[in-house]
Design an enzyme around this catalytic site. Structure first.
Site, mmCIF file in Angstrom:
data_model
loop_
_atom_site.group_PDB
_atom_site.id
_atom_site.type_symbol
_atom_site.label_atom_id
_atom_site.label_comp_id
_atom_site.label_asym_id
_atom_site.label_seq_id
_atom_site.Cartn_x
_atom_site.Cartn_y
_atom_site.Cartn_z
ATOM 1 N N ARG A 221 -6.499 72.432 27.193
ATOM 2 C CA ARG A 221 -7.580 73.313 26.726
ATOM 3 C C ARG A 221 -7.015 74.601 26.113
ATOM 4 O O ARG A 221 -7.503 75.058 25.085
ATOM 5 C CB ARG A 221 -8.533 73.655 27.873
ATOM 6 C CG ARG A 221 -9.258 72.465 28.474
ATOM 7 C CD ARG A 221 -10.204 71.823 27.512
ATOM 8 N NE ARG A 221 -11.358 72.697 27.374
ATOM 9 C CZ ARG A 221 -12.279 72.567 26.441
ATOM 10 N NH1 ARG A 221 -12.188 71.620 25.550
ATOM 11 N NH2 ARG A 221 -13.292 73.405 26.382
ATOM 12 N N SER B 136 -1.589 69.040 32.122
ATOM 13 C CA SER B 136 -2.808 69.282 32.893
ATOM 14 C C SER B 136 -3.975 69.614 31.970
ATOM 15 O O SER B 136 -3.792 69.948 30.798
ATOM 16 C CB SER B 136 -2.598 70.425 33.895
ATOM 17 O OG SER B 136 -2.500 71.657 33.215
ATOM 18 N N HIS B 137 -5.157 69.538 32.516
ATOM 19 C CA HIS B 137 -6.376 69.810 31.747
ATOM 20 C C HIS B 137 -6.340 71.205 31.129
ATOM 21 O O HIS B 137 -6.652 71.387 29.949
ATOM 22 C CB HIS B 137 -7.603 69.647 32.651
ATOM 23 C CG HIS B 137 -8.889 69.958 31.969
ATOM 24 N ND1 HIS B 137 -9.449 69.117 31.051
ATOM 25 C CD2 HIS B 137 -9.712 71.037 32.065
ATOM 26 C CE1 HIS B 137 -10.576 69.657 30.594
ATOM 27 N NE2 HIS B 137 -10.757 70.816 31.203
ATOM 28 N N MET B 138 -5.949 72.203 31.916
ATOM 29 C CA MET B 138 -5.948 73.571 31.419
ATOM 30 C C MET B 138 -4.887 73.785 30.343
ATOM 31 O O MET B 138 -5.096 74.568 29.420
ATOM 32 C CB MET B 138 -5.761 74.572 32.556
ATOM 33 C CG MET B 138 -7.009 74.762 33.356
ATOM 34 S SD MET B 138 -8.326 75.427 32.320
ATOM 35 C CE MET B 138 -9.741 75.034 33.288
ATOM 36 N N ASP C 32 -13.879 74.975 33.241
ATOM 37 C CA ASP C 32 -13.984 75.129 31.789
ATOM 38 C C ASP C 32 -14.902 76.280 31.393
ATOM 39 O O ASP C 32 -14.825 76.772 30.275
ATOM 40 C CB ASP C 32 -14.482 73.837 31.136
ATOM 41 C CG ASP C 32 -13.339 72.925 30.740
ATOM 42 O OD1 ASP C 32 -12.173 73.330 30.895
ATOM 43 O OD2 ASP C 32 -13.612 71.811 30.269
#
Length: 139
Positions: A101, A96-98, A77
């Site tokens: 974000r 996914s996390h990315m 991050d």
């Protein structure tokens, strides 16, 4: 001595390129890497120099660049604290996390583009990332 031997074996293992699915011994003899369809985040397009992150280490400034990273988990991050203009990952999915974000920051991204596309990015200095038309092109 044992550490040196295992490091050598690890380098050989990292150099191997295998298909995603193996059903028999013959699947390893010859195969084609499929061209994956990345998950494009936002509908923006951007053209910029790339900054390749290898093993979490970057050797140059990433501000104003499209960051290319194999897989990005929450530990990465910190890249969002820089003024990056895009993100491309080799692995990852739409949930996914990315991906989340990048959507939060309205940042153009191609998540999970696969080995063939990702490895070709290393040959160019600049990349055109067109999320609306779902294209990645080296310039």
């Amino acid at each position: 001595n044992s550490i040196d031997v295992n490091k050598s074996k690890h380098l050989i293992t990292c150099a191997l390129n295998l298909p995603e699915l193996i059903f028999s011994k013959s699947d390893v003899e010859m195969f084609h890497l499929p061209v994956m369809r990345p998950n494009f985040i936002t509908h923006h397009n951007v053209s910029a120099k790339i900054a390749l992150l290898v093993d979490g280490i970057i050797n140059k400034e990433i501000d104003g660049k499209i960051v290319c990273i194999e897989n990005a988990d929450p530990g990465f991050d910190w890249i969002f604290s820089h003024n990056i203009v895009g993100l491309i990952t080799k692995y990852g999915g739409i949930a996914s996390h990315m991906s989340i974000r990048c959507a939060e920051f309205d940042l153009p991204a191609a998540i999970g583009c696969g080995e063939k596309i990702f490895n070709n990015l290393g040959y160019g200095d600049k990349v055109y990332l067109d999320c609306a038309n779902k294209k990645i092109r080296c310039i």
